[in-house]
Design an enzyme around this catalytic site. Sequence first.
Site, PDB file in Angstrom:
ATOM      1  N   PHE A 115       5.248  -5.799   1.628  1.00 11.31           N
ATOM      2  CA  PHE A 115       4.689  -7.085   1.186  1.00 11.31           C
ATOM      3  C   PHE A 115       4.928  -7.221  -0.323  1.00 11.31           C
ATOM      4  CE2 PHE A 115       1.053  -9.688  -0.238  1.00 11.31           C
ATOM      5  CZ  PHE A 115       1.137 -10.756   0.641  1.00 11.31           C
ATOM      6  N   ALA A 165       3.477  -7.840  -3.083  1.00 14.67           N
ATOM      7  CA  ALA A 165       2.599  -7.271  -4.108  1.00 14.67           C
ATOM      8  C   ALA A 165       2.394  -5.767  -3.971  1.00 14.67           C
ATOM      9  CB  ALA A 165       1.244  -7.971  -4.073  1.00 14.67           C
ATOM     10  N   LYS A 166       3.009  -5.132  -2.973  1.00 10.48           N
ATOM     11  CA  LYS A 166       2.882  -3.684  -2.815  1.00 10.48           C
ATOM     12  C   LYS A 166       3.676  -2.962  -3.909  1.00 10.48           C
ATOM     13  CE  LYS A 166       0.589  -4.133   1.074  1.00 10.48           C
ATOM     14  NZ  LYS A 166      -0.875  -3.982   1.094  1.00 10.48           N
ATOM     15  N   PRO A 167       3.446  -1.658  -4.083  1.00  7.31           N
ATOM     16  CA  PRO A 167       4.195  -0.931  -5.113  1.00  7.31           C
ATOM     17  C   PRO A 167       5.712  -1.113  -5.008  1.00  7.31           C
ATOM     18  CG  PRO A 167       2.369   0.404  -4.383  1.00  7.31           C
ATOM     19  CD  PRO A 167       2.365  -0.814  -3.502  1.00  7.31           C
ATOM     20  N   LEU A 168       6.249  -1.109  -3.790  1.00  8.68           N
ATOM     21  CA  LEU A 168       7.641  -1.504  -3.565  1.00  8.68           C
ATOM     22  C   LEU A 168       7.605  -2.697  -2.625  1.00  8.68           C
ATOM     23  CD1 LEU A 168      10.700  -1.074  -3.893  1.00  8.68           C
ATOM     24  CD2 LEU A 168      10.611   0.400  -1.860  1.00  8.68           C
TER      25      LEU A 168
END
Length: 368
Positions: free
Chosen positions: A183, A185-188
């Site tokens: 997604f 906004a996740k870290p990747l």
Amino acid sequence: MKIDFANLQHQYQLYKKEIDLAIQSVLDKSNYIMGDEVSLLERQLERFTSTKHAITCSNGTDALTLSMKALNISAGDEVITTPFTFIATAETIAMLGAIPVFVDVEPDTFNIDTTKIISAITSKTKAIMPVSLYGQPSNMLEISDIAKSHGLKVIIDGAQCFGSTYHGESTAKFADIYTTSFFPAKPLGCYGDGGAIFTDNDTYAEKIRMLRVHGQNERYHHKYIGMTGRLDTIQAAILLAKLPHHKEEILARDNVAQLYNKGLKNIVKTPVVRSDRKSAWAQYTIRVNNRSEFQENLLSKNIPTSIHYPKPLHLQECFQYLNLSSGMFPISEMLSKEVISLPMNPFLKTEEIDYIVDAVTSFCNADN
């Protein structure tokens, strides 16, 4: 000063040339479904995590569903997990007709309390699903020991922790199956929905690959009841462009977290990360009293915040059929009233962090 919570536009501008070229390459080939970039990304994800199999999929929720279907979890089976997490964790268990069995969390790490798992195991238990909440892995060695001694499987819901480590290794190495989310906004993150599943088990990997394309073992031949669970080629191309920067971004996230920790020490309850693990810092989540007033105060200073999660799963309307009630998981209920996440991304400047720290300190001192 106006603070950006996730800074996705800034990240895009930094990697704009690589990302634009990657997208254009897919457009030029017009191979939008299961194109070359998908398999190339999977090979690079395997190298990044040192796992044997990486199987990309449509999102982190489908990653959990595919994983449980690969383990033959079905109606009436029980899966132990936490009530203090995003709905997808338990939702996917219920969608398969299985029963989510909740275990409360630790008050400092927010992760599943391993001392309470054994008492939740019954003859119907098939798996344990720990959540690496806010980016930090759970106590995976203890969970693995419990699972092995009771003949259970372990699926890590790692939607928030891609890039984290446990005992110096990728978190993906400490479960039968590890899942993550891409997604935005996740870290990747990609630029839409996406996810991946990791395993060292050949049998699970083969089945998951079939399940994500309607259970096919060859075109129009269906071995299993499957689903449409593929990652789009354009999203794979975007992730290929961003993956080389991921380790550097995780280090930058950790640096932001340490600056927060230093500035907010003795001001609020800051996150605790155990010494045997490294968080991917999907969120920087503190605990405060008077949360509504706190949030309004920071917003008045152009500091965005977010609450993950304001209502634990056992109290959600959709799980009323489990006949669970308030007071059964007191730590989760307490946290749901106190947690709030401050801006967290690799590109926060020192002066922005100082501004946020000053605002938090000012409110807390006035509140006291």
